[in-house]
Design a protein around this motif. Structure first.
Motif, PDB file in Angstrom:
ATOM      1  N   LYS A  83     111.827  88.640  60.381  1.00 38.97           N
ATOM      2  CA  LYS A  83     113.155  88.670  60.993  1.00 38.97           C
ATOM      3  C   LYS A  83     113.770  90.030  60.693  1.00 38.97           C
ATOM      4  O   LYS A  83     113.570  90.565  59.591  1.00 38.97           O
ATOM      5  CB  LYS A  83     114.050  87.602  60.333  1.00 38.97           C
ATOM      6  CG  LYS A  83     114.635  86.579  61.293  1.00 38.97           C
ATOM      7  CD  LYS A  83     115.627  85.695  60.565  1.00 38.97           C
ATOM      8  CE  LYS A  83     115.341  84.220  60.817  1.00 38.97           C
ATOM      9  NZ  LYS A  83     116.235  83.341  60.060  1.00 38.97           N
ATOM     10  N   VAL A  84     114.518  90.577  61.647  1.00 33.39           N
ATOM     11  CA  VAL A  84     115.253  91.819  61.360  1.00 33.39           C
ATOM     12  C   VAL A  84     116.696  91.669  61.826  1.00 33.39           C
ATOM     13  O   VAL A  84     116.964  91.012  62.833  1.00 33.39           O
ATOM     14  CB  VAL A  84     114.616  93.061  62.052  1.00 33.39           C
ATOM     15  CG1 VAL A  84     113.241  93.365  61.510  1.00 33.39           C
ATOM     16  CG2 VAL A  84     114.576  92.893  63.563  1.00 33.39           C
ATOM     17  N   LYS A  96     120.429  93.077  63.286  1.00 34.05           N
ATOM     18  CA  LYS A  96     120.657  93.775  64.570  1.00 34.05           C
ATOM     19  C   LYS A  96     120.698  95.298  64.436  1.00 34.05           C
ATOM     20  O   LYS A  96     120.465  96.008  65.410  1.00 34.05           O
ATOM     21  CB  LYS A  96     121.909  93.229  65.256  1.00 34.05           C
ATOM     22  CG  LYS A  96     123.232  93.561  64.564  1.00 34.05           C
ATOM     23  CD  LYS A  96     124.408  93.108  65.421  1.00 34.05           C
ATOM     24  CE  LYS A  96     125.750  93.264  64.748  1.00 34.05           C
ATOM     25  NZ  LYS A  96     126.011  94.495  63.993  1.00 34.05           N
ATOM     26  N   THR A 145     116.306  99.525  62.621  1.00 34.01           N
ATOM     27  CA  THR A 145     115.577 100.353  63.585  1.00 34.01           C
ATOM     28  C   THR A 145     114.167 100.673  63.090  1.00 34.01           C
ATOM     29  O   THR A 145     113.296 101.023  63.874  1.00 34.01           O
ATOM     30  CB  THR A 145     116.321 101.695  63.790  1.00 34.01           C
ATOM     31  OG1 THR A 145     116.579 102.257  62.488  1.00 34.01           O
ATOM     32  CG2 THR A 145     117.635 101.489  64.520  1.00 34.01           C
ATOM     33  N   LYS A 199     110.012  96.094  63.205  1.00 32.60           N
ATOM     34  CA  LYS A 199     110.193  94.972  64.123  1.00 32.60           C
ATOM     35  C   LYS A 199     109.368  93.784  63.620  1.00 32.60           C
ATOM     36  O   LYS A 199     108.467  93.954  62.765  1.00 32.60           O
ATOM     37  CB  LYS A 199     109.818  95.367  65.547  1.00 32.60           C
ATOM     38  CG  LYS A 199     108.409  95.889  65.694  1.00 32.60           C
ATOM     39  CD  LYS A 199     108.132  96.254  67.138  1.00 32.60           C
ATOM     40  CE  LYS A 199     106.684  96.611  67.409  1.00 32.60           C
ATOM     41  NZ  LYS A 199     105.849  97.135  66.365  1.00 32.60           N
ATOM     42  N   VAL A 200     109.690  92.616  64.145  1.00 34.09           N
ATOM     43  CA  VAL A 200     108.977  91.399  63.728  1.00 34.09           C
ATOM     44  C   VAL A 200     107.484  91.588  63.968  1.00 34.09           C
ATOM     45  O   VAL A 200     107.072  92.104  65.009  1.00 34.09           O
ATOM     46  CB  VAL A 200     109.528  90.170  64.507  1.00 34.09           C
ATOM     47  CG1 VAL A 200     108.652  88.941  64.290  1.00 34.09           C
ATOM     48  CG2 VAL A 200     110.971  89.895  64.087  1.00 34.09           C
ATOM     49  N   ASP A 258     105.508  93.515  62.036  1.00 39.49           N
ATOM     50  CA  ASP A 258     105.018  94.704  61.323  1.00 39.49           C
ATOM     51  C   ASP A 258     104.610  94.353  59.893  1.00 39.49           C
ATOM     52  O   ASP A 258     105.195  93.465  59.272  1.00 39.49           O
ATOM     53  CB  ASP A 258     106.128  95.770  61.218  1.00 39.49           C
ATOM     54  CG  ASP A 258     106.398  96.475  62.539  1.00 39.49           C
ATOM     55  OD1 ASP A 258     105.590  96.322  63.473  1.00 39.49           O
ATOM     56  OD2 ASP A 258     107.436  97.176  62.613  1.00 39.49           O
ATOM     57  N   GLN A 264     116.909  97.726  54.960  1.00 41.22           N
ATOM     58  CA  GLN A 264     115.818  98.503  55.570  1.00 41.22           C
ATOM     59  C   GLN A 264     115.517  99.820  54.858  1.00 41.22           C
ATOM     60  O   GLN A 264     114.378 100.272  54.854  1.00 41.22           O
ATOM     61  CB  GLN A 264     116.079  98.734  57.050  1.00 41.22           C
ATOM     62  CG  GLN A 264     117.271  99.601  57.383  1.00 41.22           C
ATOM     63  CD  GLN A 264     117.300  99.957  58.877  1.00 41.22           C
ATOM     64  OE1 GLN A 264     116.272 100.020  59.533  1.00 41.22           O
ATOM     65  NE2 GLN A 264     118.497 100.170  59.414  1.00 41.22           N
TER      66      GLN A 264
END
Ligand code: NAP
Ligand code: ZN
Length: 348
Positions: free
Chosen positions: A72-73, A75, A78, A81-82, A84, A139
């Motif tokens: 899950k990431v 909003k 950057t 992404k799901v 990875d 992140q």
């Protein structure tokens, strides 16, 4: 609503690491949720689980060599992404504004958040590490894993790799230098591989004669049995740099005397007791005795990319999480080849 996640924790210095449930926060806008696939077993996990540094808050869920899959990431994310692959090391947060953070040296930030046994600024209580099914991390503290490397062998790079890479780079280890690595454990075997990859002449100091063949295979040019005084004496004043990875109390003077004039020995091992230093081992020949803590986020990514380019991973022995206490006992006997990695599929 936080998510309840299966984990392994120590409840006291004397109790084994055992099943436990923890909460993970819902990913915020800047967060990445990761399903943990592999987690390396660092000697720091053992020091902390057993309160050997007298700074443990229980229960503690160790583990800071994490590789997993993004599930899950938030909003604003950057970088990932799901789906990875992603890595998390010893740090999950820092102030982001102090001079150390501004220079990408988050490990020297006065208020960094460790992956475990640190104050959890979001949920309250303490942070919980990688001996668990899932983790949520902002992140900025998530690393990209080179696609060509075995993800289980990458996990130990997140601590053992960067902790040896950073001082070897800081002291500019390279071609034409004679470099010593003390101890062939998790950190030491990465130190040997990396110093060799940087082009140095590498000597391994070990207390374990049976590790000779392995050390040569890993990239050492020579092996010195540190308990054999005659062997040590042959190397007096010959080293440009020595990296000490020993986890137990020992005598640093024996190695300091082997440094050339103006050379440095850097300590990364964290024994539970003070180490004796003879003043004249430093004063004569103007030698330095230094220390180094893991590495910052930019350098950790640089190290991972370097390992991707040079096909370097840790030599691992995979274990199910149920064998973690046995692995700790073997680590204490220097019986690791050369890093235990937990297959998190074993945790249900
Ligand atoms: P490890 O896998 O257990 O390796 C330690 C090695 O030290 C052993 O394999 C052994 O090598 C040697 N050794 C053990 N007892 C010894 C003794 N009594 N005398 C001399 N040598 C001895 O541990 P690790 O995970 O590599 O961690 C090493 C240390 O670094 C730990 O204290 C850990 O907490 C610390 N650490 C520090 C940082 C940092 O940021 N500075 C980061 C991670 C870990 P031989 O058999 O070859 O002699
Ligand atoms: Zn570690």
């Amino acid at each position: 609503m936080p998510t309840k996640v299966s984990a392994y924790a120590a409840q006291s210095a004397k109790s084994p690491v055992a099943p436990f449930f923890i909460n993970r926060r819902d990913p915020g806008p800047n967060d990445i949720q990761i399903d943990i696939l592999f987690c390396g077993v660092c000697h720091s996990d053992l020091h902390t689980a057993r309160n050997e540094w007298q700074n443990t808050t229980y229960p503690v869920v160790p583990g800071h060599e994490i590789v997993g899959r993004v599930t899950k990431v938030g909003k604003d994310v950057t970088k990932f992404k799901v789906g990875d692959l992603a890595g998390v090391g010893c740090l999950v947060d820092s102030c982001q504004t102090c001079p150390s953070c501004e220079q990408g040296l988050e490990q020297y930030c006065d208020s960094f958040t460790g992956t475990y046994n640190s104050e959890d600024k979001q949920l309250g209580g303490m942070t919980y590490g990688g001996y668990s099914k899932q983790i949520v991390v902002r992140q900025e503290f998530v690393l990209r894993v080179p696609a060509n490397l075995d993800p289980a062998g990458v996990a130990p790079l997140l601590c053992a790799g960067i902790t040896t890479y950073s001082p070897l780079r800081h002291w500019k280890v390279g071609k034409g230098m004679k470099v010593g690595i003390v101890g062939l454990g998790g950190l030491g075997h990465m130190g040997v591989k990396l110093a060799h990859a940087f082009g140095a002449h590498v000597a391994l100091f070990t207390t374990s004669p049976n590790k000779k063949e392995d050390a040569l295979r890993l990239g050492a040019n020579e092996i010195i049995l540190s308990k054999n005084q005659a062997e040590m004496d042959k190397h007096v004043q010959s080293f440009d740099f020595i990296l000490d990875t020993v986890s137990a109390p020992h005598n640093p003077n024996a190695y300091l005397n082997l440094l050339k004039r103006d050379a440095t020995m850097c300590l990364v091992g964290g024994p539970e007791t003070d180490l004796p230093v003879t003043p004249f081992a430093l004063i004569f020949k103007r030698r330095s005795f230094a220390g180094s803590l893991i590495g910052g986020i930019p350098e950790t990514q640089e190290m991972l990319d370097f390992c991707g380019k040079h096909n370097i991973v840790s030599d691992i022995e995979m274990i199910p999480i149920q064998k973690i206490n046995e692995a700790y006992e073997r680590m204490l006997k220097s019986d690791v080849k050369y890093r235990f990695v937990i297959d998190m599929a074993s945790l249900t």
